[in-house]
Scaffold this motif. Structure first.
Motif, short mmCIF file in Angstrom:
data_model
loop_
_atom_site.label_atom_id
_atom_site.label_comp_id
_atom_site.label_asym_id
_atom_site.label_seq_id
_atom_site.Cartn_x
_atom_site.Cartn_y
_atom_site.Cartn_z
N ILE A 94 2.40 18.65 -15.99
CA ILE A 94 2.96 20.00 -16.04
C ILE A 94 3.99 20.10 -17.16
CG2 ILE A 94 4.41 21.68 -14.82
CD1 ILE A 94 3.06 20.70 -12.23
N LEU A 95 4.91 19.14 -17.22
CA LEU A 95 5.97 19.17 -18.24
C LEU A 95 5.39 19.03 -19.64
CD1 LEU A 95 8.75 17.04 -16.51
CD2 LEU A 95 8.67 19.53 -16.80
N LYS A 96 4.32 18.30 -19.78
CA LYS A 96 3.68 18.14 -21.09
C LYS A 96 3.18 19.48 -21.60
CE LYS A 96 0.31 15.27 -23.54
NZ LYS A 96 -0.63 14.12 -23.42
N LEU A 97 2.52 20.24 -20.74
CA LEU A 97 2.00 21.54 -21.15
C LEU A 97 3.10 22.58 -21.25
CD1 LEU A 97 -1.33 21.68 -19.10
CD2 LEU A 97 -0.99 21.02 -21.47
N TYR A 98 4.14 22.41 -20.48
CA TYR A 98 5.29 23.32 -20.50
C TYR A 98 6.08 23.17 -21.81
CZ TYR A 98 10.11 24.74 -19.35
OH TYR A 98 11.37 25.28 -19.37
N SER A 99 6.23 21.95 -22.29
CA SER A 99 7.08 21.69 -23.45
C SER A 99 6.34 21.72 -24.78
CB SER A 99 7.77 20.33 -23.29
OG SER A 99 6.81 19.29 -23.18
N ASP A 100 5.04 21.39 -24.75
CA ASP A 100 4.25 21.33 -25.99
C ASP A 100 3.43 22.61 -26.14
OD1 ASP A 100 2.57 20.75 -28.13
OD2 ASP A 100 2.35 18.64 -27.57
N LYS A 101 4.01 23.60 -26.79
CA LYS A 101 3.37 24.91 -26.89
C LYS A 101 2.09 24.88 -27.72
CE LYS A 101 7.49 27.74 -26.12
NZ LYS A 101 8.24 26.60 -25.53
N SER A 102 2.05 24.06 -28.75
CA SER A 102 0.85 23.98 -29.58
C SER A 102 -0.30 23.36 -28.80
CB SER A 102 1.13 23.18 -30.85
OG SER A 102 1.51 21.85 -30.54
N LEU A 103 -0.01 22.33 -28.00
CA LEU A 103 -1.04 21.72 -27.17
C LEU A 103 -1.54 22.71 -26.13
CD1 LEU A 103 -2.70 19.31 -26.10
CD2 LEU A 103 -0.70 18.67 -24.71
N GLY A 134 8.22 36.32 -16.56
CA GLY A 134 9.03 35.44 -17.39
C GLY A 134 9.00 33.98 -16.98
N LYS A 135 8.19 33.65 -15.98
CA LYS A 135 8.10 32.26 -15.50
C LYS A 135 6.88 31.55 -16.07
CE LYS A 135 11.47 32.43 -12.30
NZ LYS A 135 11.84 33.85 -12.30
N PHE A 136 6.95 30.24 -16.11
CA PHE A 136 5.80 29.39 -16.44
C PHE A 136 5.15 29.05 -15.10
CE2 PHE A 136 3.68 25.34 -17.37
CZ PHE A 136 3.05 25.61 -18.57
N VAL A 137 4.01 29.66 -14.80
CA VAL A 137 3.45 29.66 -13.45
C VAL A 137 2.34 28.62 -13.29
CG1 VAL A 137 2.42 31.06 -11.63
CG2 VAL A 137 4.02 32.10 -13.26
N LYS A 145 14.33 26.09 -14.20
CA LYS A 145 14.42 27.39 -13.53
C LYS A 145 13.27 28.33 -13.87
CE LYS A 145 18.18 26.08 -11.59
NZ LYS A 145 18.14 25.68 -10.16
N ASP A 146 12.57 28.08 -14.98
CA ASP A 146 11.48 28.98 -15.34
C ASP A 146 10.10 28.42 -15.03
OD1 ASP A 146 11.86 27.05 -17.24
OD2 ASP A 146 11.40 28.34 -18.96
N ILE A 147 10.02 27.30 -14.30
CA ILE A 147 8.74 26.80 -13.82
C ILE A 147 8.59 27.21 -12.36
CG2 ILE A 147 7.31 24.78 -13.33
CD1 ILE A 147 8.58 23.33 -15.63
#
Length: 252
Positions: A197-206, A61-64, A92-94
């Motif tokens: 990291i945050l860019k790829l974590y937040s932008d699901k389409s990217l 369940g984490k973004f690894v 908390k999920d990264i």
């Protein structure tokens, strides 16, 4: 040796260009680049390691964000993952994973003490590495200083569709930019690393786009089985072109 070679081969364009410059000659059609590449993992894997099973529970369940490789102070320094884990503790999920061993591991381990969002696995066998990558979202190629090396972990990440965040220059930087398989950042810059990291974590389409590009590029160019077959064909071509100068030695 380089100037008189009938063919120069290298593991990157950067290295080949260096060799041609050192030899003082222009590139010929017999001078080629053969990337190291990576072999496709088996479709079905069996892993009975209790230690690794426990890690998989933590990652569920984490973004690894993962680093795999030798832990060194210079070209493969993963300390930036520890620094970024501190900065992104509120997410908390990264989760960050540093997998590998090396002379700098003890220093990195001490720096990570007390952090709940990072895990250092130590040495992993190949099956465990594949399991880890299959349960990761980003592959990292950190560097503490500018380098033009072509790190093998890049191909491993692509094989599992992991967008790459890299501080390496040379071929790696160009491929990531041109093929859209990840993001580049300046060596040692934790702010830019965290932002990537945050860019790829937040932008699901990217993220989905880059991941698909990774898998496509790997199949097209970086599957080692195809690369090494092409390398064999290249050697045979050179041998046929210069039969009088070909020397082959066989070990008993």
């Amino acid at each position: 040796i380089l100037a008189q070679a009938d063919s120069l081969v290298a593991v990157s364009e950067t290295f080949l260009n260096w060799a041609l410059s050192y030899a003082g000659r222009k590139r010929a059609n017999t001078d080629k680049v053969f990337y190291i590449g990576h072999e496709t993992a088996p479709a079905h894997l069996t892993n009975t390691s209790e230690r690794f099973a426990n890690l998989m529970k933590i990652l569920h369940g984490k973004f690894v964000v993962t680093f795999v490789g030798t832990v060194s102070k210079k070209h493969h320094n993963p300390m930036i993952l520890v620094e970024t884990a501190k900065r992104l503790a509120k997410y908390k999920d990264i989760f960050f994973v540093i997998a590998g061993d090396g002379e700098f591991l003890e220093v990195v381990s001490k720096a990570a003490v007390g952090l709940c969002n990072i895990h250092l696995t130590g040495w992993l066998d190949q099956t465990e590495i594949v399991y880890l990558l299959k349960n990761s979202h980003i592959g990292t190629c950190p560097a503490a200083e500018p380098t033009m090396l072509m790190t093998n972990k890049f191909f491993s990440y692509l094989s599992e569709g992991l967008p790459v965040i890299s501080a390496f220059g040379g071929d790696l930087e160009k491929i990531i930019g041109a093929k859209k398989v990840g993001l580049n950042y300046p060596p040692g810059n934790a702010d830019d690393f965290a932002s990537a990291i945050l860019k790829l974590y937040s932008d699901k389409s990217l993220y989905k786009e880059l991941s698909m590009n990774c898998r496509t590029l790997f199949v097209q160019q970086f599957d080692s089985r195809k690369i090494y077959q092409d390398y064999c064909s290249h050697i045979e071509t050179i041998m046929m072109a210069y039969p009088s100068r070909t020397k082959v030695s066989a070990l008993p």
